[in-house]
Design an enzyme around this catalytic site. Structure first.
Site, PDB file in Angstrom:
ATOM      1  N   ASP A   1      19.770  12.076  -5.749  1.00 45.68           N
ATOM      2  CA  ASP A   1      19.384  12.444  -4.390  1.00 45.68           C
ATOM      3  C   ASP A   1      18.336  13.539  -4.488  1.00 45.68           C
ATOM      4  O   ASP A   1      18.401  14.392  -5.374  1.00 45.68           O
ATOM      5  CB  ASP A   1      20.587  12.950  -3.598  1.00 45.68           C
ATOM      6  CG  ASP A   1      21.580  11.858  -3.241  1.00 45.68           C
ATOM      7  OD1 ASP A   1      21.154  10.693  -3.109  1.00 45.68           O
ATOM      8  OD2 ASP A   1      22.768  12.166  -3.075  1.00 45.68           O
TER       9      ASP A   1
ATOM     10  N   ASP B   1      19.158   5.631   0.745  1.00 46.98           N
ATOM     11  CA  ASP B   1      19.975   6.105   1.870  1.00 46.98           C
ATOM     12  C   ASP B   1      19.267   5.877   3.201  1.00 46.98           C
ATOM     13  O   ASP B   1      19.899   5.520   4.193  1.00 46.98           O
ATOM     14  CB  ASP B   1      20.296   7.591   1.709  1.00 46.98           C
ATOM     15  CG  ASP B   1      21.215   7.871   0.537  1.00 46.98           C
ATOM     16  OD1 ASP B   1      22.013   6.983   0.184  1.00 46.98           O
ATOM     17  OD2 ASP B   1      21.137   8.979  -0.012  1.00 46.98           O
TER      18      ASP B   1
END
Length: 158
Positions: free
Chosen positions: A113, A127
């Site tokens: 991330d 995402d």
């Protein structure tokens, strides 16, 4: 569907490769002050780092979701549902690859991330694709848009 899934997968994995090389020193890059910063986070959990000790559960769940999407998607005839499932598939496969092949080990890997949304959460391109496709899935479902699945020749009720 598969082309869209491949595009999402490529965009996500290329951006993660960049994040690992450019942000691994611990420094962040401010994109929009107070709103968006790029900073590296290796996430063993799900959204908001929930379930950090259960990476294998997310691996199995994601693999099952990929299988279901592939099964349903092979007979789709609805453009809207094809976009939704293609985008879902690309994001799910990208996360599955992270879980399977990234450190610390097989089926326990951490998802990369790097997009920090004002300290609320940190995500990635997959995402964004998953969230957008889930929103569209909800909209299509609420509007009653059919999947448009074509029946199998051997099973007319499918």
């Amino acid at each position: 569907m598969l082309v869209l899934a491949a595009l999402v997968l490529l965009a996500d994995q290329i951006s993660k490769f960049w994040a690992l090389s450019a942000l691994s020193g611990g420094e962040g890059i401010t994109v929009i002050p107070q709103l968006i910063q790029l900073r590296l986070l290796l996430n063993s959990g799900a959204a908001f780092s929930i379930g950090e000790g259960a990476t294998w559960v997310f691996t199995l769940t994601t693999a099952a979701a990929v299988a279901v999407i592939l099964y349903v998607g092979r007979r789709l005839r609805s453009t809207a549902w094809t976009v939704v499932l293609g985008t879902l598939l690309g994001g799910a496969i990208s996360h599955l690859l992270d879980r399977l092949f990234r450190a610390p080990g097989f089926a326990q890997g951490h998802v990369v991330d790097f997009i920090d949304y004002g300290g609320l959460f940190v995500g990635n391109v997959a995402d964004i694709a998953l969230t957008g496709s889930c929103a569209l899935l909800l909209l299509l479902s609420l509007r009653g848009v059919p999947l448009g699945i074509v029946a199998d020749k051997g099973n007319p009720s499918a």
